[in-house]
Structure formats: C-alpha cells, structure tokens
Write a protein that holds these residues in place. Sequence first.
Motif, PDB file in Angstrom:
ATOM      1  N   SER A 175      20.550  41.970  29.734  1.00 33.46           N
ATOM      2  CA  SER A 175      21.712  41.621  28.923  1.00 33.46           C
ATOM      3  C   SER A 175      22.942  41.607  29.814  1.00 33.46           C
ATOM      4  CB  SER A 175      21.909  42.635  27.787  1.00 33.46           C
ATOM      5  OG  SER A 175      22.295  43.896  28.310  1.00 33.46           O
ATOM      6  N   ALA A 176      23.944  40.883  29.379  1.00 37.21           N
ATOM      7  CA  ALA A 176      25.206  40.864  30.128  1.00 37.21           C
ATOM      8  C   ALA A 176      25.793  42.270  30.203  1.00 37.21           C
ATOM      9  CB  ALA A 176      26.196  39.912  29.455  1.00 37.21           C
ATOM     10  N   PHE A 201      27.314  41.204  43.939  1.00 40.87           N
ATOM     11  CA  PHE A 201      26.012  40.532  43.874  1.00 40.87           C
ATOM     12  C   PHE A 201      25.388  40.697  42.485  1.00 40.87           C
ATOM     13  CE2 PHE A 201      21.375  40.716  44.241  1.00 40.87           C
ATOM     14  CZ  PHE A 201      21.109  39.456  44.783  1.00 40.87           C
ATOM     15  N   THR A 202      25.531  41.877  41.905  1.00 44.60           N
ATOM     16  CA  THR A 202      24.966  42.124  40.570  1.00 44.60           C
ATOM     17  C   THR A 202      25.613  41.224  39.533  1.00 44.60           C
ATOM     18  OG1 THR A 202      24.461  44.427  41.123  1.00 44.60           O
ATOM     19  CG2 THR A 202      24.629  43.872  38.788  1.00 44.60           C
ATOM     20  N   LEU A 203      26.928  41.080  39.589  1.00 39.58           N
ATOM     21  CA  LEU A 203      27.606  40.201  38.642  1.00 39.58           C
ATOM     22  C   LEU A 203      27.208  38.743  38.843  1.00 39.58           C
ATOM     23  CD1 LEU A 203      31.211  41.727  38.521  1.00 39.58           C
ATOM     24  CD2 LEU A 203      29.405  41.910  36.808  1.00 39.58           C
ATOM     25  N   LYS A 204      27.051  38.329  40.083  1.00 37.48           N
ATOM     26  CA  LYS A 204      26.619  36.951  40.346  1.00 37.48           C
ATOM     27  C   LYS A 204      25.198  36.715  39.819  1.00 37.48           C
ATOM     28  CE  LYS A 204      27.714  35.071  44.327  1.00 37.48           C
ATOM     29  NZ  LYS A 204      27.871  34.875  45.782  1.00 37.48           N
ATOM     30  N   PHE A 237      23.242  34.590  32.565  1.00 35.32           N
ATOM     31  CA  PHE A 237      24.166  34.353  31.450  1.00 35.32           C
ATOM     32  C   PHE A 237      25.380  33.562  31.963  1.00 35.32           C
ATOM     33  CE2 PHE A 237      21.931  38.359  30.799  1.00 35.32           C
ATOM     34  CZ  PHE A 237      21.341  38.146  29.563  1.00 35.32           C
ATOM     35  N   PRO A 238      25.177  32.276  32.236  1.00 32.87           N
ATOM     36  CA  PRO A 238      26.242  31.480  32.869  1.00 32.87           C
ATOM     37  C   PRO A 238      27.477  31.300  32.000  1.00 32.87           C
ATOM     38  CG  PRO A 238      24.404  30.089  32.189  1.00 32.87           C
ATOM     39  CD  PRO A 238      23.949  31.498  32.013  1.00 32.87           C
ATOM     40  N   LYS A 239      27.385  31.571  30.727  1.00 35.03           N
ATOM     41  CA  LYS A 239      28.518  31.412  29.830  1.00 35.03           C
ATOM     42  C   LYS A 239      29.147  32.754  29.444  1.00 35.03           C
ATOM     43  CE  LYS A 239      28.373  26.916  29.459  1.00 35.03           C
ATOM     44  NZ  LYS A 239      29.470  26.073  29.973  1.00 35.03           N
ATOM     45  N   SER A 240      28.826  33.792  30.181  1.00 30.97           N
ATOM     46  CA  SER A 240      29.390  35.103  29.868  1.00 30.97           C
ATOM     47  C   SER A 240      30.795  35.207  30.461  1.00 30.97           C
ATOM     48  CB  SER A 240      28.498  36.227  30.414  1.00 30.97           C
ATOM     49  OG  SER A 240      29.138  37.486  30.248  1.00 30.97           O
ATOM     50  N   THR A 277      38.949  33.849  42.796  1.00 32.31           N
ATOM     51  CA  THR A 277      39.546  34.629  41.711  1.00 32.31           C
ATOM     52  C   THR A 277      40.057  33.717  40.611  1.00 32.31           C
ATOM     53  OG1 THR A 277      40.210  36.370  43.263  1.00 32.31           O
ATOM     54  CG2 THR A 277      41.319  36.310  41.132  1.00 32.31           C
ATOM     55  N   VAL A 278      40.826  32.708  40.994  1.00 36.24           N
ATOM     56  CA  VAL A 278      41.408  31.793  40.006  1.00 36.24           C
ATOM     57  C   VAL A 278      40.310  31.021  39.281  1.00 36.24           C
ATOM     58  CG1 VAL A 278      42.854  29.750  39.710  1.00 36.24           C
ATOM     59  CG2 VAL A 278      43.586  31.584  41.237  1.00 36.24           C
ATOM     60  N   ILE A 279      39.302  30.561  40.024  1.00 34.92           N
ATOM     61  CA  ILE A 279      38.220  29.770  39.418  1.00 34.92           C
ATOM     62  C   ILE A 279      37.514  30.571  38.324  1.00 34.92           C
ATOM     63  CG2 ILE A 279      35.937  28.785  39.851  1.00 34.92           C
ATOM     64  CD1 ILE A 279      37.016  27.895  42.601  1.00 34.92           C
ATOM     65  N   TYR A 280      37.148  31.815  38.630  1.00 32.27           N
ATOM     66  CA  TYR A 280      36.387  32.603  37.659  1.00 32.27           C
ATOM     67  C   TYR A 280      37.248  33.100  36.509  1.00 32.27           C
ATOM     68  CZ  TYR A 280      31.980  32.459  40.153  1.00 32.27           C
ATOM     69  OH  TYR A 280      30.814  32.022  40.711  1.00 32.27           O
ATOM     70  N   TYR A 281      38.535  33.369  36.770  1.00 27.23           N
ATOM     71  CA  TYR A 281      39.422  33.729  35.658  1.00 27.23           C
ATOM     72  C   TYR A 281      39.561  32.551  34.698  1.00 27.23           C
ATOM     73  CZ  TYR A 281      41.151  38.333  37.155  1.00 27.23           C
ATOM     74  OH  TYR A 281      41.265  39.661  37.470  1.00 27.23           O
ATOM     75  N   GLU A 282      39.704  31.352  35.239  1.00 21.29           N
ATOM     76  CA  GLU A 282      39.847  30.174  34.386  1.00 21.29           C
ATOM     77  C   GLU A 282      38.564  29.898  33.602  1.00 21.29           C
ATOM     78  OE1 GLU A 282      41.106  27.128  37.070  1.00 21.29           O
ATOM     79  OE2 GLU A 282      43.236  27.655  36.905  1.00 21.29           O
ATOM     80  N   MET A 283      37.412  30.131  34.224  1.00 23.59           N
ATOM     81  CA  MET A 283      36.146  29.998  33.494  1.00 23.59           C
ATOM     82  C   MET A 283      36.054  31.035  32.377  1.00 23.59           C
ATOM     83  SD  MET A 283      33.633  29.352  36.779  1.00 23.59           S
ATOM     84  CE  MET A 283      32.118  29.517  35.844  1.00 23.59           C
ATOM     85  N   ALA A 284      36.509  32.250  32.684  1.00 20.43           N
ATOM     86  CA  ALA A 284      36.443  33.329  31.697  1.00 20.43           C
ATOM     87  C   ALA A 284      37.328  33.040  30.499  1.00 20.43           C
ATOM     88  CB  ALA A 284      36.848  34.654  32.349  1.00 20.43           C
TER      89      ALA A 284
END
Length: 813
Positions: free
Chosen positions: A478-479, A500-503, A509-512, A532-539
């Motif tokens: 699970s996420a 690495f664990t988060l990746k 869970f690519p949409k988490s 940082t900016v890329i993943y914050y924007e995805m989040a």
Amino acid sequence: MNQLQFWANWQKPTRILYLFSLSILVISLIIFGIAYFRGLENVIHWDVLSELNDLPVVLDQFKVSPDETLTIPAKAITVTEQFVASSMAINTVGNYIFLGLFVIGFLLILSALSAVNRFWYLIFMGSVILLIVTFNFGLIFNLANNYLNVGLIVLYVGSSYFFHAFRPDIDILKRFGTFIFITVLLGIGIYKFSSVSHPFLLLASYRTAGAMLLSIGFTFLISYEIVNVFLFISTSTKSDQPLNNFLIISIIYLANVLLTFLNNNKIIDWNMIYLSPFLLLIISSILGIWGFRSRRNLSASIMDFEESGAFIYVGLAIITLATCGLSFATANDPMTEALEDAITYSHLAMGIMFLGYVLVNFSGLFKQNLEVHKVVFKPLKFPVWMFQILAVIVIASLLVLKDFFPVKQASAAFYNGLGDYYTTEKDYKFAEVEYKLALAYEHRNHKTNYALASLSLTQGDNETAGVYFRQALAKNPSAYSYEALSRSLFDAKSFFDAIFTLKEGLQKFPKSGELQNNLAYLYNKSNLPDSTVIYYEMAVKNAKKSEVPASNLLAFWATNGKNSTAKDILSKTENIAYNSFQGNKLALKLVAQSTENTETEVPPLSKGNVSDFAWIYNYALAQKSQGDTLSLRKLAEEEGNEEYAEDLSFANMIQDYYKGDKLLAFQNLQMWSNADSTDKKGKYFGLLLNTFLKKEALSNTKTPDFKSIKEAEQVLKQFPLHETVVEKAVNLYNQNKQPEKAYDVVMRAISWRKDSPKLYEIYITQAQNIGMKEYANDGLAILQKLSPTDYQRFLPTYQAKQQSIEKASAGFQ
C-alpha cells in the motif's frame, strides 16, 4: 409482479418480518459497499507533518545617501508539509456494526429453525449450540467454568425447542421478538456487569471464525445462481438455439471466473479487468432470493420455504455481507482473500458442475425448445446434490494443491481480530502475541505486519517497525506502507534508501500524490530543484489534499526564487483557503517585497499549530504598516505558545515600530540585545535597533498635524524622534501648563537620538523652563561636542534665556 413479490400473499406477521429482514439485507449491502470502497482508509489515514523553516527577507530599505541604501533584515517563516501514514487504528464501529448484523442474522435463522423437520432440527440445533459456545461469553466476566454457556444454551435452544415441540402455532414474528428480547437483556447484562473494557468488541472478535464458516457455506449455496439465470434467459426467450446461447453465455462467464481465480492465486498477472469476487457474491445473493424459492422442492422434506427457508437464506446473506464488510472495515486482508477464494472456488467449481448437470439432464429438452428453467430442479437422470458433491471434491482438491492456504488465511484473520481487541485494551503484549500467531499462518499479509509495525512505533521501536513495514509490502503493498518504511529509513539516517523506497512505491502507485509530495520533499533536501518542482506539481494534481503540495510549492519558490520569480509566482497563484498555504503566500510576498495590502482574516492561534503560527507571524510582517494590529504580545504570553513566544514577540515589535509605539519597539530591541551581546541574535537585535534609529534620523516623512494633547500623544507614538513633532509637542504641553510632560517628551527623544543638535536645543530650553539648570548645562556641553557650529548659534539664545530666568527669579525675591 406476483412472482417477483412472492411474499405478498404470505400471512401478515411472516410478511412483516420478511420485509424487515430484506431491509436489513439492503442495509448490510450498503455498509459493505462503503467499507469496500473506503478500503484501507477504514483504519489508516494520511496525517500531515508540518515543518517550520526560517527564510531571510528584507523587511524594509531606505537610502542613506545617493550611493548607499540600508536594509532592515528579518526572517519570514515557511511551512513545509509531508504526508505521514498513520498507525493502524482499530475500527471499533465496524466491529460493532458487524456484531449487530451477525446477531440479527443469527436470530432470524434461529427463529426459522424452530419450524424445520425434527431430524434436521436436532442436527441444526447442534450447530447452534456450537456457535453459542464459541461466543466465549465467559471471557467477558472472567469466568473459567461453562455455567454461563449452559445458561445461554438453555435460554436460546430451550426457547427454540419450546416453539418447535409445544407451540408450533406461534408465528415467526413472535418467535423472533422473543429471541430479540432475550438478546437485549443479555446485552444489558454484558454492558452493566462486564469485567472487560470492550466486551462487545471481544464478542465481535470471537465471532469471525463462525461468521466465516457460515459465509463460506452460504457462498457455496448460491454459487450457481448466475448460471441458473443464464439458463432462464436462454430458454424463456423462445430463441431458435437456446442450448447454444446458454453454452456461450455460461462459458464466457466461467472463463472470466477462471481468470479471476488464476489472478487471485498469482498464476497469471495480465493487464486486464477481472471480475470482482464480491460482485459475484452480491449478484448471486440478490438472485438467490428468488432462486432459493424456485428450488424449494429440493428442501421441502426438511423445511417449508415460507416458514423457514426464506428466513434462513436472508439470515445467512446478512451474516455473509456483514463478514465481508468487516474484512474491509478492519483491513483484514487474510479474511478478504479467504472469502475471495471461497467465492471464486465455489462459483468456478459449482458453476461448471451446474452446467454439466443441466446438459446431462436436459439436453433433450433443449432440442425440443422447451422452457428448461421451469423444470431444472426436477432432474431426469441425476440429482443436483450429486454435482454439488463433485464440486466439493473439486474445491477440496484445489485446497490440497494450495496446501490449504485459504484455511491458513482464515486462521490468520481470526487472530488478527483478537490482536485488534487487545490493542484496543492497550494490552500490547497480548496483542503482539495474537498478531504473531496470525503471522505464523500468513506471514506476508499487510494487516498483521502493519499492525505490528504500529505497535512497535507505539513502544518507540522504530527499527522493528521498519522491518514490519517492509514485510507489509511483500504481497499486498500500500502507499501507506511505502511511506511508513521510507520514514523509518529517513529517521535511521538512510536518506537515499528512503528516496528509493518512495520511487519504488510510485512504480506501484503512480497516481499517489502523497508519495509524490514526500519524494519532492526529499529531493528538495538533496538540492535537486527541478525534480522537486516536477513532483510537487504532480502531487498537486493527484493528492487528495492537494492544498498540501500547493502550499509546499509556494514554500519552495519563497526559498529558492528570486524577487522577480516570487512576483511572477504570486501573480499566477490561485488563492486556497488553507492555513499553511496562506502563511507561505505571505512569505513569498515578503520575498517579493510586495507592498500590496493583503485583505485577510488571520486565524486564532491553536496550541501547537505551526500553520496558524506561520500565517499570523508572516501576516504581521507583511502588513507591517497596514491593516489591524494583532494582539501578538498576548498570544506570546498564553500557555501553550511558549515555542512561538520569541518570534511572536519579534513580530509584535515590528508592529509597534510601523504602526504602534516606536519607543516600545526600541526598548524591546535594546533589552534583547543586552540580554546576550555575544549571541548572534543579540548582535542582530543591536544592529536592527541602530538601523531603525538611523532610519528615524534620516526620515523626512510628512507628519500629521495635531492641536490637542490627545492628538499629540498619538502622533508621538509613531514619530517620537522627529524633531518637528517633538518641538510642536513640547510647545503644546507648555501652553497647557504641563512642562514636566514636555520635558519627558524631549528627554525620551534624545535618549534614542543622541546625534540631533536640534533635539538637544529643545531639551536645553525645556530644562531651563522647569528650572533644571544643571541638566541644561550638561546638555549644552553635549551640544558643544556634537556640533560646535550649532553650539555657537544656539549659545546666545541659551544665555538670553538664562538671564531672563535669573531676572525673573531676582524680581520674585
């Protein structure tokens, strides 16, 4: 309609109870649906961990000369937030709902059994007695003997036997009412006299084993309802090829059930949509309301459908749906998987067997294009029970091939329930024992490992928690587990392992958005701004609480962006009603040195709430000369705000300087500076004080006029060192025969502005006015050193004033 509402012609008491039981069945279905779609959120949720960061900003600036500009440095505060997987909660409400539904289903069955054939009644009563014994009522009262179980057997079984043997004329509604009355009295007794804190949770925990057995039996009972409906559809539409239609539909259906079976058993892992076993269960349960009636002739020698069969069916359906709902409500994945296997094994084996049963018995009728569905339970060759036995043999063979793994999962599910109970009781030692027994049966299940990790965290053992979180990822990741493991690694200083664990979690869970937000946080720690900016924007796009990564983006740009970038981000940012977002937006405004007024109502400062604090603090700085003055000094003194007291006091000092009492601001800065002159903060406060004083000395701001003492006092708060304001105020006080107050005004001014000849001239004159010749002489000596030119200019005025005073004094004598 008569066939659909077959209960419409029943006796009124029977019809009332049946409609009531159907309504409970619908409620059970709704509750199951809620628990199913909530999934892990029934017991785990995302918390938000907020972290404060200091950010250097320029609060103000002014020109000392055409080539020199002085700045007033300060700090803004940003809030960076992470999503944190909570510990596994115990869903007591879910357990209580399950217990209530189980009891209703059980009492419906018990009421119906009193009307069955004597031989079968005795057999069924043996099962009921076993079920009552497994309730373990003695544990509730700490009783080691079986007297309580015997008493309950006498009450329930004795009442049932009375209805069966002596009063069969009593309708089923009254029988059910009798059992309800007994159960309510028992419940009151348990509530009043129980020796444990959560007696009903204990009962629910011990019910899981019996509930699963009844659910498995019911699942097998209805396992061919869908194929039977295909038969009805194929032979009731007057099609030219009913047999072909029946075969095609049934084979397609059974092929999909087979794929589900293979997928659940990890034999295939194809990227396709599989039938949900629980959808099969729900459809079969609903169809079985009419399907069970259509085959009532099979059980006519055992029970009457109206008096018994219908209620036994609905009671079992309620218990089954309640059990399935409990598995999701408590995130007990061994129970969920055991029930899934029971559904898929039964529907696959019995579906195939029922197809064979129809072909063996009725292939000739198909050729005659007759309505086979009307006689399907009147076999021409072999009875249906023979095919049911064959299905049981097939299921048993599958269990052997699987080394009885579904049975082990059911055992793990039972011990998970007991572990939940002892966790609720805060008896962590016994909870750990029960959970480890569950692991002995199914060591890869998510529920047990996450629960043991939660227990480890409760006891401060982060290292062991990390081990269990890793095991929780083995089969049903699970996420939440990925985040919890990453946090354990981060706390253990394994920074890159945490990344690495988060990746790895995002691969699953690519949409988490929660994992994306936390990965962006770690990338920011690694000084990787682009990632940082890329993943914050995805989040922002994926997180359920999108305001968290949106707030983090503002904090990132406030920390890493330049003045122009900050202004650009501010112009494009939509407003979000979230405290951390508002605080970070104000921090970005401070970075951009924006003078735009921010019309907003700041929140009350909640104890320990860092978001409220950042918002309030940044607001005080950003609105330094605008808006209302906040009661920050009072906030700083309140209990629970000790952590923020220093920063709140600083923000309050800024308010005092820009729109309050500047002298009070100077006094605080001097006090803080003198408290520890060697400390960095002490040096900063001293520098800030000198900068403020220099700003006051160079200020050419147009001052407001005043004509009364009250107006003068208000103007002096903001212009206490302004030469013109001081001079006007001194004259006004003198005119109103308050020379001492006039002296205090100028005395306070020269205590902070020791470089102003003009103020010293006013001071010397006022000292003369109140007869303080020595003070006037001291001031004159300082003026001579400070500015010889001004001294020479002022000296005649001083001497003339002094001669006038002496003459007046001589005349008085």
